[in-house]
Design an enzyme around this catalytic site. Structure first.
Site, PDB file in Angstrom:
ATOM      1  N   SER A   1       0.257 -41.705 -16.424  1.00 11.50           N
ATOM      2  CA  SER A   1      -0.844 -42.631 -16.668  1.00 11.50           C
ATOM      3  C   SER A   1      -2.150 -41.955 -16.292  1.00 11.50           C
ATOM      4  O   SER A   1      -2.196 -41.123 -15.388  1.00 11.50           O
ATOM      5  CB  SER A   1      -0.653 -43.898 -15.827  1.00 11.50           C
ATOM      6  OG  SER A   1      -1.846 -44.647 -15.774  1.00 11.50           O
ATOM      7  N   SER A   2      -3.230 -42.355 -16.951  1.00 13.79           N
ATOM      8  CA  SER A   2      -4.533 -41.760 -16.649  1.00 13.79           C
ATOM      9  C   SER A   2      -5.057 -42.176 -15.276  1.00 13.79           C
ATOM     10  O   SER A   2      -6.039 -41.610 -14.794  1.00 13.79           O
ATOM     11  CB  SER A   2      -5.550 -42.141 -17.728  1.00 13.79           C
ATOM     12  OG  SER A   2      -5.674 -43.546 -17.812  1.00 13.79           O
ATOM     13  N   CYS A   3      -4.395 -43.137 -14.616  1.00 14.62           N
ATOM     14  CA  CYS A   3      -4.835 -43.541 -13.275  1.00 14.62           C
ATOM     15  C   CYS A   3      -4.512 -42.485 -12.227  1.00 14.62           C
ATOM     16  O   CYS A   3      -4.863 -42.646 -11.054  1.00 14.62           O
ATOM     17  CB  CYS A   3      -4.233 -44.882 -12.888  1.00 14.62           C
ATOM     18  SG  CYS A   3      -2.471 -44.812 -12.514  1.00 14.62           S
TER      19      CYS A   3
ATOM     20  N   TYR B   1       0.870 -46.807  -7.630  1.00 13.86           N
ATOM     21  CA  TYR B   1       1.383 -46.418  -8.950  1.00 13.86           C
ATOM     22  C   TYR B   1       0.960 -44.995  -9.285  1.00 13.86           C
ATOM     23  O   TYR B   1       1.763 -44.192  -9.780  1.00 13.86           O
ATOM     24  CB  TYR B   1       0.864 -47.401 -10.001  1.00 13.86           C
ATOM     25  CG  TYR B   1       1.325 -47.123 -11.406  1.00 13.86           C
ATOM     26  CD1 TYR B   1       2.652 -47.317 -11.765  1.00 13.86           C
ATOM     27  CD2 TYR B   1       0.432 -46.707 -12.391  1.00 13.86           C
ATOM     28  CE1 TYR B   1       3.084 -47.095 -13.069  1.00 13.86           C
ATOM     29  CE2 TYR B   1       0.843 -46.484 -13.694  1.00 13.86           C
ATOM     30  CZ  TYR B   1       2.172 -46.684 -14.022  1.00 13.86           C
ATOM     31  OH  TYR B   1       2.598 -46.456 -15.313  1.00 13.86           O
TER      32      TYR B   1
ATOM     33  N   LYS C   1       3.251 -41.607 -10.154  1.00 16.33           N
ATOM     34  CA  LYS C   1       3.140 -40.844 -11.395  1.00 16.33           C
ATOM     35  C   LYS C   1       2.757 -39.384 -11.132  1.00 16.33           C
ATOM     36  O   LYS C   1       3.229 -38.477 -11.828  1.00 16.33           O
ATOM     37  CB  LYS C   1       2.114 -41.518 -12.320  1.00 16.33           C
ATOM     38  CG  LYS C   1       2.619 -42.825 -12.906  1.00 16.33           C
ATOM     39  CD  LYS C   1       3.875 -42.602 -13.735  1.00 16.33           C
ATOM     40  CE  LYS C   1       4.391 -43.853 -14.380  1.00 16.33           C
ATOM     41  NZ  LYS C   1       5.619 -43.597 -15.188  1.00 16.33           N
TER      42      LYS C   1
ATOM     43  N   HIS D   1      -2.150 -55.922 -18.438  1.00 14.41           N
ATOM     44  CA  HIS D   1      -3.389 -55.157 -18.488  1.00 14.41           C
ATOM     45  C   HIS D   1      -4.469 -55.976 -19.201  1.00 14.41           C
ATOM     46  O   HIS D   1      -4.206 -57.026 -19.777  1.00 14.41           O
ATOM     47  CB  HIS D   1      -3.160 -53.828 -19.211  1.00 14.41           C
ATOM     48  CG  HIS D   1      -2.339 -52.864 -18.419  1.00 14.41           C
ATOM     49  ND1 HIS D   1      -0.980 -52.730 -18.602  1.00 14.41           N
ATOM     50  CD2 HIS D   1      -2.672 -51.990 -17.426  1.00 14.41           C
ATOM     51  CE1 HIS D   1      -0.508 -51.812 -17.763  1.00 14.41           C
ATOM     52  NE2 HIS D   1      -1.509 -51.357 -17.043  1.00 14.41           N
TER      53      HIS D   1
END
Length: 312
Positions: A108-110, A137, A141, A180
């Site tokens: 994920s881009s987070c 999270y 990842k 989301h």
């Protein structure tokens, strides 16, 4: 991958996994394996290893994950870090142990620092503090990326990682407690239209900028990457284009056909002020997105209306 290669899609019933299965089938792949959570508990190492021993897949798309929006990440951080760590560790280790030819891990881009320069380049990973609301999270990842990197380094495994931007599409989660922003807004505007409400509340100021990728585009990128990319550097997957949340809300309002007002709840968090991926590395492999935002939202809303929701 050959058309008859045995391909395991972990998380095949989720939004991302189901899109990967659709894309594979459209491209003529015929030997796709999927297991429901009732059939295979991915958090149990023994069960996962038994599955790999019995099925012996050649390729793996690791799309299984516990996911959610700001509220869910804030409320259940222990579940987000534990579940995701267990799932990815069990699958990646079993893929190594049972000689999987190639694995693609989806993150994920987070994973990027909250205040990293924009657009987000792959090399910005681990260069600063994470956004607190989804730190658990993100750490899980990041661990998946590192697992792929170190299994490649130590054992020579052809394991790669792809980091998608914010996703939306068919089979999305529309639960207002855990979803989301984009599917949540679709539901909010639709229910306001059905109930003839005078206004819809949107969290925060509406000024943060986000990038959104239609999930079928992500699936196409994943199949492209497993056939065309091999490196220990994770690769961003997105559009490279961002939009303010208030602009997103206006588009969704238009698609749904809601005629009331939009009100911003300033007591709610905005999250990261801006997040857009640098997709130069992805484009260098020969792939670009194809579904524009309004077109994608229209497709999702059409699907939403078929799922036994309140329809006018």
């Amino acid at each position: 991958m050959e058309k008859d290669s045995k391909i395991y899609v972990a998380g095949h019933r989720g939004m991302v996994g189901s899109a990967i299965v659709r894309n594979l089938e459209e491209k003529g792949y015929t030997n796709i394996v999927g297991k429901t959570s009732e059939q295979l508990n991915l958090m149990r190492q023994e069960d996962v290893e038994k599955f790999f021993e019995e099925e012996n897949p050649e390729y793996v798309f690791l799309a299984a994950a516990k996911v959610g929006g700001i509220n869910a990440n804030n409320t259940y951080p222990a579940e987000f870090i534990y579940n995701n760590l267990m799932i990815e560790a069990n699958i990646i280790h079993s893929a190594y142990k049972y000689d999987v030819r190639k694995l693609l891990f989806l993150g994920s881009s987070c994973i990027y620092p909250k205040m990293a320069p924009q657009p987000l380049k792959e090399e910005y990973l681990l260069t600063g503090p994470l956004e607190p609301t989804n730190e658990a999270y993100a750490i899980a990842k990041i661990s998946g990326i590192e697992l792929c990197k170190f299994y490649r380094r130590q054992y020579g495994c052809d394991f790669i990682s792809a980091m998608p931007t914010n996703l939306y599409g068919i089979n999305d989660n529309f639960d207002l407690e855990t979803s989301h922003v984009l599917p949540a807004l679709i539901r909010k505007f639709h229910e306001a239209k059905v109930n003839r409400d005078k206004d819809v509340v949107v969290w925060g100021t509406g000024k943060p900028k986000r990038e959104f990728l239609y999930v079928d585009d992500l699936a196409d990128a994943c199949v492209h990457l497993i056939n065309n990319y091999s490196d220990d550097i994770h690769i961003n997957v997105g559009t490279g284009v961002d939009i303010e949340i208030r602009e997103l809300a206006a588009i969704i309002k238009s698609v749904v056909g809601y005629e009331g007002d939009i009100i911003n709840d300033l007591s709610k968090p905005d999250g990261t002020p801006k997040k857009v991926l640098d997709v130069g590395l992805l484009e260098s492999t020969g792939w670009n997105y194809s579904v524009e935002l309004k077109e994608g939202i229209s497709k999702v809303y059409e699907w939403y209306l078929t799922r036994n929701y309140n329809v006018i």
